[in-house]
Design a protein around this motif. Structure first.
Motif, short mmCIF file in Angstrom:
data_model
loop_
_atom_site.label_atom_id
_atom_site.label_comp_id
_atom_site.label_asym_id
_atom_site.label_seq_id
_atom_site.Cartn_x
_atom_site.Cartn_y
_atom_site.Cartn_z
N ASP A 1 31.06 42.94 39.00
CA ASP A 1 31.31 42.19 40.25
C ASP A 1 31.78 40.76 40.00
O ASP A 1 32.45 40.16 40.85
CB ASP A 1 30.06 42.18 41.13
N THR A 2 31.42 40.20 38.84
CA THR A 2 31.85 38.83 38.51
C THR A 2 33.38 38.76 38.31
O THR A 2 33.98 37.69 38.40
CB THR A 2 31.07 38.33 37.28
N GLU A 3 33.99 39.91 38.05
CA GLU A 3 35.45 39.92 37.87
C GLU A 3 36.18 39.42 39.11
O GLU A 3 37.29 38.90 39.03
CB GLU A 3 35.94 41.33 37.50
N VAL A 4 35.55 39.57 40.30
CA VAL A 4 36.26 39.11 41.52
C VAL A 4 36.40 37.59 41.54
O VAL A 4 37.34 37.07 42.15
CB VAL A 4 35.60 39.63 42.83
N LEU A 5 35.50 36.88 40.87
CA LEU A 5 35.64 35.43 40.78
C LEU A 5 36.85 35.08 39.89
O LEU A 5 37.63 34.17 40.19
CB LEU A 5 34.35 34.79 40.23
N VAL A 6 37.01 35.83 38.81
CA VAL A 6 38.18 35.63 37.93
C VAL A 6 39.45 35.90 38.74
O VAL A 6 40.41 35.10 38.72
CB VAL A 6 38.10 36.57 36.70
N ASP A 7 39.47 37.02 39.47
CA ASP A 7 40.65 37.35 40.29
C ASP A 7 41.00 36.21 41.25
O ASP A 7 42.17 35.92 41.48
CB ASP A 7 40.37 38.60 41.16
N ALA A 8 39.97 35.60 41.83
CA ALA A 8 40.22 34.56 42.84
C ALA A 8 40.71 33.26 42.21
O ALA A 8 41.47 32.51 42.83
CB ALA A 8 38.94 34.31 43.64
N MET A 9 40.25 32.96 40.98
CA MET A 9 40.62 31.67 40.37
C MET A 9 41.97 31.74 39.65
O MET A 9 42.63 30.71 39.47
CB MET A 9 39.55 31.23 39.36
N LEU A 10 42.39 32.93 39.26
CA LEU A 10 43.62 33.04 38.46
C LEU A 10 44.87 32.51 39.17
O LEU A 10 45.64 31.75 38.57
CB LEU A 10 43.86 34.50 38.06
N PRO A 11 45.08 32.86 40.46
CA PRO A 11 46.28 32.32 41.13
C PRO A 11 46.27 30.80 41.17
O PRO A 11 47.33 30.17 41.11
CB PRO A 11 46.18 32.89 42.55
N ILE A 12 45.09 30.20 41.23
CA ILE A 12 45.00 28.73 41.24
C ILE A 12 45.50 28.19 39.90
O ILE A 12 46.32 27.28 39.83
CB ILE A 12 43.56 28.29 41.53
N LEU A 13 44.99 28.79 38.82
CA LEU A 13 45.43 28.36 37.48
C LEU A 13 46.94 28.54 37.31
O LEU A 13 47.64 27.67 36.82
CB LEU A 13 44.71 29.18 36.40
N LYS A 14 47.41 29.71 37.74
CA LYS A 14 48.85 30.00 37.56
C LYS A 14 49.70 29.04 38.39
O LYS A 14 50.79 28.64 37.98
CB LYS A 14 49.16 31.45 37.96
N GLY A 15 49.17 28.66 39.56
CA GLY A 15 49.87 27.69 40.41
C GLY A 15 50.02 26.37 39.68
O GLY A 15 51.08 25.73 39.71
N LEU A 16 48.97 25.94 38.99
CA LEU A 16 49.04 24.68 38.25
C LEU A 16 50.03 24.79 37.10
O LEU A 16 50.80 23.85 36.83
CB LEU A 16 47.64 24.32 37.72
N VAL A 17 50.02 25.94 36.44
CA VAL A 17 50.98 26.15 35.34
C VAL A 17 52.40 26.08 35.90
O VAL A 17 53.30 25.48 35.28
CB VAL A 17 50.72 27.51 34.64
N GLY A 18 52.60 26.64 37.10
CA GLY A 18 53.91 26.60 37.77
C GLY A 18 54.39 25.18 38.02
O GLY A 18 55.59 24.91 38.10
N GLN A 19 53.42 24.25 38.12
CA GLN A 19 53.81 22.82 38.31
C GLN A 19 53.99 22.12 36.97
O GLN A 19 54.05 20.89 36.89
CB GLN A 19 52.70 22.07 39.06
#
Ligand code: SAM
Length: 295
Positions: A101-119
């Motif tokens: 169930d902790t994997e859902v936290l990873v799923d939720a944070m990944l787009p945020i990280l990728k967004g920062l990488v995109g910048q």
């Protein structure tokens, strides 16, 4: 003297039978996980390779492990590792066994990280109470531009998190730090994550025996109402979060409103609420409230 070699199909059937007699919830699945793990095979392969012979030494090892399972030791504790978000993570006395169930936290944070990488940024992640390193290592594996620090009070957990980073080829981007929540943390991070202990102290004695006896109490006990770690983390997070940073925390299925109130009281706003694989409230992601002047 070891007994004869056995065919894999017969051995799985024997272990499954033992687990059924012991009244385990899912004897077939646990038999497959245990036998495949001990033979270093994919769980699906133990079915497709049914008739192949298992050497006598391995048969003895598997029977001994099945005996431990029947006596109440969790299957992944016997194997000494568990898979989390595609990573193989070693377990030790001081680590919680990471839960799917902790994997859902990873799923939720990944787009945020990728967004920062995109910048064009190289995001820094802080994982408070890292245990095996599960959340931080999964984020770093999925986001090669990121680096991270995993903190814990447990020396043993930090040594295991370090070993897991190396085992999964993330060692150069991951540091460990012994720290009581933020006490030794310096600087600011783009993303903070935590799955802190959140069981009310009085409920520990009523947990399933497998949890109570095999997960460390420091990974479970969240104080009288289970919320002490959230109060500490929320109160100090602003000083360690970048202005446009996010913090994501896991909690128990009935704690969403309480955790939300704790973070909102110090100036965070909810960006996302996440449910687990069973459809229960499991994690909240917060941003800074730009207009809040409480810091
Ligand atoms: C629920 S476990 C989570 C482990 C891992 N992050 C995971 O999700 O599998 C909570 C972790 O917090 C750690 N911990 C407990 N009290 C702490 C404190 N005061 N400061 C830092 N870590 C703490 C425990 O040792 C444990 O590793």
């Amino acid at each position: 003297m070891p007994g004869p070699d056995l065919n894999l199909e017969g051995l799985i059937a024997e272990v499954r039978g033992l687990f059924r007699e012991a009244d385990l919830d899912d004897p077939a699945l646990e038999a497959r996980i245990l036998v495949s793990g001990l033979l270093d095979m994919e769980p699906a392969a133990v079915i497709s390779r049914g008739p192949s012979l298992v050497p006598a030494d391995d048969v003895a090892r598997i029977r001994a492990a099945a005996g431990r399972r029947v006596l109440g030791e969790p299957v992944y504790r016997i194997l000494g590792w568990r898979e989390f978000y595609g990573l193989k993570l070693l377990l030790s006395k001081g680590t919680l066994e990471p839960r799917p169930d902790t994997e859902v936290l990873v799923d939720a944070m990944l787009p945020i990280l990728k967004g920062l990488v995109g910048q064009g940024r190289k995001p820094r992640v802080l994982d408070l109470g890292t245990g095996t390193g599960a959340i931080c290592l999964a984020l770093l594996r999925e986001c090669p531009e990121a680096s991270g620090v995993g903190t814990d009070v447990s020396d043993d957990a930090l040594a295991t998190a370090r070993a897991n980073a190396d085992l999964n080829d993330i060692g150069t981007r991951f540091e460990t730090l012994q720290s009581d929540w933020f006490s030794q943390v310096r600087g600011r991070f783009d993303v903070i994550v935590s799955n802190p202990p959140y069981i009310p102290s009085a409920d520990i004695a009523g947990l399933d025996r497998e949890v109570r006896e095999h997960d460390p109490v420091a990974a479970l006990d969240g104080g009288i109402d289970g919320l002490d770690p959230y109060r500490i983390i929320a109160n100090q997070a602003m000083q360690h979060l970048a202005d446009d940073g996010f913090i994501g925390v896991e909690f128990g299925w009935d704690q969403l409103l309480a955790v939300q109130a704790i973070f909102e009281a110090v100036g965070f706003v909810v960006r996302d609420a996440v449910r687990d694989y069973g459809g229960r409230d499991r994690a909240l992601i917060f941003a800074r409230n730009a207009g809040f002047s409480g810091e």
